[in-house]
Write a protein that holds these residues in place. Sequence first.
Motif, PDB file in Angstrom:
ATOM      1  N   GLU A 447       0.831  -1.200   0.000  1.00 38.96           N
ATOM      2  CA  GLU A 447       0.000   0.000   0.000  1.00 38.96           C
ATOM      3  C   GLU A 447       0.873   1.260   0.000  1.00 38.96           C
ATOM      4  O   GLU A 447       1.755   1.422   0.842  1.00 38.96           O
ATOM      5  CB  GLU A 447      -0.919  -0.015   1.223  1.00 38.96           C
ATOM      6  CG  GLU A 447      -2.034   1.014   1.172  1.00 38.96           C
ATOM      7  CD  GLU A 447      -2.986   0.851   2.349  1.00 38.96           C
ATOM      8  OE1 GLU A 447      -4.162   0.532   2.121  1.00 38.96           O
ATOM      9  OE2 GLU A 447      -2.526   1.022   3.493  1.00 38.96           O
ATOM     10  N   ILE A 448       0.588   2.143  -0.981  1.00 37.51           N
ATOM     11  CA  ILE A 448       1.324   3.405  -1.051  1.00 37.51           C
ATOM     12  C   ILE A 448       0.353   4.545  -1.313  1.00 37.51           C
ATOM     13  O   ILE A 448      -0.727   4.339  -1.882  1.00 37.51           O
ATOM     14  CB  ILE A 448       2.417   3.383  -2.139  1.00 37.51           C
ATOM     15  CG1 ILE A 448       1.788   3.207  -3.532  1.00 37.51           C
ATOM     16  CG2 ILE A 448       3.449   2.315  -1.862  1.00 37.51           C
ATOM     17  CD1 ILE A 448       2.804   3.312  -4.651  1.00 37.51           C
ATOM     18  N   ASN A 449       0.785   5.759  -0.911  1.00 37.28           N
ATOM     19  CA  ASN A 449       0.022   6.971  -1.187  1.00 37.28           C
ATOM     20  C   ASN A 449       0.489   7.518  -2.527  1.00 37.28           C
ATOM     21  O   ASN A 449       1.655   7.952  -2.658  1.00 37.28           O
ATOM     22  CB  ASN A 449       0.254   7.996  -0.077  1.00 37.28           C
ATOM     23  CG  ASN A 449      -0.606   9.244  -0.246  1.00 37.28           C
ATOM     24  OD1 ASN A 449      -0.889   9.677  -1.355  1.00 37.28           O
ATOM     25  ND2 ASN A 449      -1.003   9.830   0.883  1.00 37.28           N
ATOM     26  N   ALA A 451      -0.087  10.271  -4.222  1.00 40.96           N
ATOM     27  CA  ALA A 451       0.310  11.683  -4.263  1.00 40.96           C
ATOM     28  C   ALA A 451       1.713  11.868  -3.685  1.00 40.96           C
ATOM     29  O   ALA A 451       2.577  12.538  -4.278  1.00 40.96           O
ATOM     30  CB  ALA A 451      -0.712  12.524  -3.488  1.00 40.96           C
ATOM     31  N   THR A 452       1.961  11.275  -2.533  1.00 45.43           N
ATOM     32  CA  THR A 452       3.282  11.381  -1.897  1.00 45.43           C
ATOM     33  C   THR A 452       4.353  10.726  -2.747  1.00 45.43           C
ATOM     34  O   THR A 452       5.458  11.266  -2.934  1.00 45.43           O
ATOM     35  CB  THR A 452       3.240  10.728  -0.503  1.00 45.43           C
ATOM     36  OG1 THR A 452       2.207  11.331   0.279  1.00 45.43           O
ATOM     37  CG2 THR A 452       4.569  10.875   0.203  1.00 45.43           C
ATOM     38  N   SER A 478      -4.299  15.685  -4.359  1.00 43.44           N
ATOM     39  CA  SER A 478      -3.786  15.235  -3.054  1.00 43.44           C
ATOM     40  C   SER A 478      -4.758  14.322  -2.324  1.00 43.44           C
ATOM     41  O   SER A 478      -4.391  13.698  -1.318  1.00 43.44           O
ATOM     42  CB  SER A 478      -3.463  16.453  -2.182  1.00 43.44           C
ATOM     43  OG  SER A 478      -4.641  17.236  -1.975  1.00 43.44           O
ATOM     44  N   GLU A 479      -5.997  14.215  -2.793  1.00 49.20           N
ATOM     45  CA  GLU A 479      -7.012  13.411  -2.101  1.00 49.20           C
ATOM     46  C   GLU A 479      -7.189  12.027  -2.713  1.00 49.20           C
ATOM     47  O   GLU A 479      -8.195  11.367  -2.472  1.00 49.20           O
ATOM     48  CB  GLU A 479      -8.356  14.155  -2.125  1.00 49.20           C
ATOM     49  CG  GLU A 479      -8.346  15.522  -1.465  1.00 49.20           C
ATOM     50  CD  GLU A 479      -8.024  15.427   0.014  1.00 49.20           C
ATOM     51  OE1 GLU A 479      -8.424  14.427   0.642  1.00 49.20           O
ATOM     52  OE2 GLU A 479      -7.361  16.355   0.542  1.00 49.20           O
ATOM     53  N   PRO A 481      -7.011   8.062  -3.302  1.00 51.40           N
ATOM     54  CA  PRO A 481      -6.931   6.934  -2.361  1.00 51.40           C
ATOM     55  C   PRO A 481      -5.639   6.158  -2.519  1.00 51.40           C
ATOM     56  O   PRO A 481      -4.938   6.271  -3.525  1.00 51.40           O
ATOM     57  CB  PRO A 481      -8.134   6.066  -2.755  1.00 51.40           C
ATOM     58  CG  PRO A 481      -8.373   6.374  -4.186  1.00 51.40           C
ATOM     59  CD  PRO A 481      -8.014   7.824  -4.369  1.00 51.40           C
ATOM     60  N   TYR A 482      -5.343   5.343  -1.530  1.00 50.50           N
ATOM     61  CA  TYR A 482      -4.147   4.513  -1.564  1.00 50.50           C
ATOM     62  C   TYR A 482      -4.281   3.445  -2.658  1.00 50.50           C
ATOM     63  O   TYR A 482      -5.392   3.022  -3.013  1.00 50.50           O
ATOM     64  CB  TYR A 482      -3.910   3.844  -0.213  1.00 50.50           C
ATOM     65  CG  TYR A 482      -3.240   4.743   0.804  1.00 50.50           C
ATOM     66  CD1 TYR A 482      -1.951   4.485   1.231  1.00 50.50           C
ATOM     67  CD2 TYR A 482      -3.899   5.862   1.328  1.00 50.50           C
ATOM     68  CE1 TYR A 482      -1.316   5.306   2.168  1.00 50.50           C
ATOM     69  CE2 TYR A 482      -3.288   6.682   2.248  1.00 50.50           C
ATOM     70  CZ  TYR A 482      -1.996   6.405   2.668  1.00 50.50           C
ATOM     71  OH  TYR A 482      -1.382   7.214   3.577  1.00 50.50           O
ATOM     72  N   GLU A 487       6.478  -0.003  -5.485  1.00 52.19           N
ATOM     73  CA  GLU A 487       6.985   1.366  -5.583  1.00 52.19           C
ATOM     74  C   GLU A 487       8.225   1.434  -6.469  1.00 52.19           C
ATOM     75  O   GLU A 487       8.359   2.354  -7.294  1.00 52.19           O
ATOM     76  CB  GLU A 487       7.293   1.908  -4.187  1.00 52.19           C
ATOM     77  CG  GLU A 487       7.741   3.357  -4.201  1.00 52.19           C
ATOM     78  CD  GLU A 487       7.939   3.914  -2.797  1.00 52.19           C
ATOM     79  OE1 GLU A 487       8.583   4.966  -2.666  1.00 52.19           O
ATOM     80  OE2 GLU A 487       7.443   3.267  -1.841  1.00 52.19           O
TER      81      GLU A 487
END
Length: 598
Positions: A447-449, A451-452, A478-479, A481-482, A487
Amino acid sequence: MNWQWSSLVIIEYMMAALLLVGVVYFVKKAKIKRELMLWASVVVATAAIWMSAHAAEISSDSLFIKSIFSSIQLSLSVVLGTAWLVFILLYLGLQKWLRISLITLLISVCSGVFILTLTNNIHHFIWSSVSLNDINSFASLISTKNVGAWIFMSYTYCLGVVGGGLLFRRFSKVQNIYKTQTKVMIIAAIFVATLALLDALDLASRLRLNISSTAWVLGIGSLVVLANLSQVRTRDILPIARDSIVEKLKEVLIVTDENTNIIDMNATAQSIIGKTLQESYGIPVTQLLPDLSKYFNTSNGMESYNFQTTIGSGERSSILDIEVTPIKDISEKITSLVFVGHDISEIVGLNRQLTLLYEEEKSLRKDLEKEIEKRIEFSRVLVHELKTPLTSVVGMAELLLESNPKPPYDRAISSINRSTLELNNRISELLELTRAEVGTLSIEPYEINPATFLSEVIKDMELNVASQDLVLRTEIDSEMPYIMADEKRLRQVIQNLLTNAVKASEPGGDILVAATLQDDYIKIMVRDNGHGIDRDDQPYVFEPYFRAKGIAEKYEGLGLGLTLSKKIVELHGGEIWVESEVGKGSTFSFTVPVKSYH
């Protein structure tokens, strides 16, 4: 007007009533073709009405009434003969004879007889004279037959004889299994065919009987027909059913008696076995089917079973899958055996070919796996052999750069460092492509974000973009979902797309990286305003080693980056595509599903 009653007259009425009741029962219970049932009912019903008319004629003391019922009898005799012939043709499966012209002729004859009998007083074509003899206790009709009566009685008699002849001709070829039905129908045919002859001879008058012998023959014959058709058994199959089903059956059909001697076989069986029914009749079935002796069981407790056997030899051989079914009587005693065989020669041949193809495919797969293992091992060794000295070169170049060399050595050392790093990337791409082609390239999602993650990748690439006098813009939601993604692999895709965008752009241009949520996917886009890709080249940009026109001459590389990017995106369950116009730039987009990766 008085009616003259006697026990014989009453019996005749009762027999007529019995026939009509039998017709109703027959229609409800018979399990034969509708047309056959209809005409059998017409035959028996006509016979019943004829008997009633005959009983009414002999019991009346009125000349007029007797004349009317006598006319009805003659008309019904013709109708009976006609219906009998149609019934026999249907019974024997000879519907092709029942053409419109023949049916029209038969109906015309019946209608003509009925009209002529009603108008006999005008032309005397049927009876030249009609009188009443009341000397005896029973008044009887005295009629002198004219040419018409003899013609119509001969017509009925001929129809009866033709029907009986057709039955006998067909049944003379029927084997023992159908003999019961054969005998009963021939008896019925004889009864019906004798009707007109007895009536023409007028035996009742000659023997001074109060009831015609024709009535008895007609009544008994009709009852026999009804009983015969109502009690059709498996081993007493109708000839029409045999012709329509057995002879036209594409499967092999062999029937034996209780002693397992052959008594019938269809045309398919004769063709495959190579013997006619006459040649095979009466011989044990094991002579034709030798493999049967391994499975044979004629005990009364036997049930249906299957076995396979080969008949013939060489190119004429056939492989049969045969089902044996016992036919038993009420006491569970086996009366015959039915063998139904399917020719599975083609299926067996195909199975053998499939087996050979499977073995060949299995062998080829093993060879291919060995080749793949060799290729992977070769690629691994090659990469190792190339990267080992290359790593030393990269390390030494970096060490020299850290010592702040003086011009012109600084530029030479920097070029060496940049070239060795590029070469190292090309070697890594080659290894990755090999893994992708043989199906060993894999991902390790977590699981990764998004946007980040994208912000970090862009930050790492900003210096490279800025060094080429390009502007890097971002539009990242920026909103979002994961997502479940690898990666490292996903970073490789984005860096590859950004690197290609930098190469395709002219100084002063800009590059846009955007990411948005679309349904259940995150869409990531890299757009440049460079020279673009020709429409003819666009379908091939993700093919390995492909270089678009105008790029191969300008930039170095093996053309593996987009191929690897496509493999990595597909492993994540997404898609990648390009939209481009020459002179206006290119947009590479790919998707990564939001749902958990499986």
